[in-house]
Design an enzyme around this catalytic site. Sequence first.
Site, PDB file in Angstrom:
ATOM      1  CB  CYS A 264      22.673   0.020  23.894  1.00  0.00           C
ATOM      2  SG  CYS A 264      21.800   0.328  25.447  1.00  0.00           S
TER       3      CYS A 264
ATOM      4  CB  THR B 219      19.727  -7.451  25.985  1.00  0.00           C
ATOM      5  OG1 THR B 219      19.701  -6.080  25.594  1.00  0.00           O
ATOM      6  CG2 THR B 219      20.715  -7.645  27.108  1.00  0.00           C
TER       7      THR B 219
END
Lengths: 258, 304
Positions: free
Chosen positions: B130, B193
Amino acid sequence: MKKYILDLRVVENSSPHPRYALLKLTHDSKLPEMLPGQFAEIRIDGSKNTFLRRPISINYVDYERNEVWFLIAKVGEGTKTLAKVQSGEIVNVILPLGNGFTLPLSPKQKILLVGGGVGIAPLLYFGKCIKEIGAEPTFLLGAKSASDLLELDQFHELGSVYTTTEDGSMGEKGFVTQHSILNQIRFDRISACGPKPMMISVARYAKAEGIECEVSLENKMACGVGACLCCVENTTEGHKCVCKDGPVFNINDLLWQI
Amino acid sequence: MADLRVKIGSLELKNPVMTASGTFGYGKEFEDFINLEDLGGIIVKGTTLNHREGNAYPRMVETPSGMLNCVGLQNKGVDYFCNHIYPDIKDINTNMIVNVSGSTVEDYVATAERINELDKIPAIELNISCPNVKSGGMAFGVTCEGASEVVKAVRKVYKKTLIVKLSPNVTDIASIAKAVEASGADSVSLINTLMGMVIDIEKRIPMLSINTGGLSGPAIRPVAVRMVWQVAKAVKIPVVGLGGIVNAHDAIEFFMAGASAIEIGTANFIDPAVSIKVKNGINDWLDAHGCKSLLEIVGSLKDY
């Protein structure tokens, strides 16, 4: 309430103002029940720089004609593209989303609906729902100038309408919170939708007067269903999703400096 | 009708389509749109040991073919999950997988231990990638040593299928994948991401509250396909591919690159029913190409 993904057909796209489009959409089957203050996530087709849907509040629902209306402010490429759809074209929507406004508990309750700019949009359907339960809504609508005050004829059909404009071209000159009606009638509740500075000053007025007040927020949103947690607002119970827990919040639950 | 069943370690998937953590809530948010049990699996929102409020608003900005977010693992903590959310989702008849994140190795271990006790959770996805939290998160996923340390520690307490979600924000993702495999992971999922930034040039400030965020959506798909291809060649454990998949064509690229299963993420925001369309589209493609089983195309890529 059950949410639907629907291909709606454009019945009419009118331009009440160069910066706005009013879309009237219908569906082959009966439209689902929608509450005033709820919104739709509208897919934008044919705009290469638009990736996400756009959250747009439900302006009006005409169940007899099986129509749902959206008042679109042409802000960026997404809404400008949406504003160009033609009659007969298909618009893909997810609805109804969010919680909605609080309806009056009895026909005697005096509810003031305060709208600013395109924030007037959800108040039309809210006013219709208030009238349907036998109460009379009072609208206080503000804008920069007379030409920015939209759908006034429809508002007049539903209740008393008071207006302010910043340039004085219609109604009283100034902001909604300066309107003289606030000194004449004691309202039981205020429901507001519009630019954040306007809603903060409405909230400040309501708090000072001890009047119940709710506001409809428009934080930047992705999913619209409470999954991505992007559109959060700070509340007394921590971060809440505007899309799922809102868009309508009681001002006592927000951490606004009022 | 092709055979879409795949295995990820000992985990059996009725089809290879799962939904990605952080994009599908706890599944229930989407039950009006699809039959959740038609999915191969649902990976629920990132769960940490303690309650996290996440980052301040604004948390999201739209980008060309994607979006940037900095939600920051907002969740109510593992106890709340076990007591209030699990009872509500445990009877959904698909693989309900919990994404587990933390700030310290001890946090990851304690959270995984609690999830291990839940009968109807057959797997966890360990999030060491993350980009939106200050400590932990991606910090573990960007070095082989950090990744090994946390995976080894969790492996000791977690007895079911352990999938480790990798970060693309690294120099050599294959070496991280190998370290994770050697530390006992049953599978790797990638990519999380890509770190990015968008600037409001009038205000001269970033568009996100913590300045940077994680980029997702079709914009990152070619990067994800490349990384899945590199990792699949480097490890023997099954690879789960994700990153910008919006249709069956995209998914098939990932299978050919070596993914055994895929996750749909950001596309759920544009079409809440997309995951089932992708599943059906994969079946149609296999049928049209005379493939009796999905396994026939996994890793079937011939280098140019």
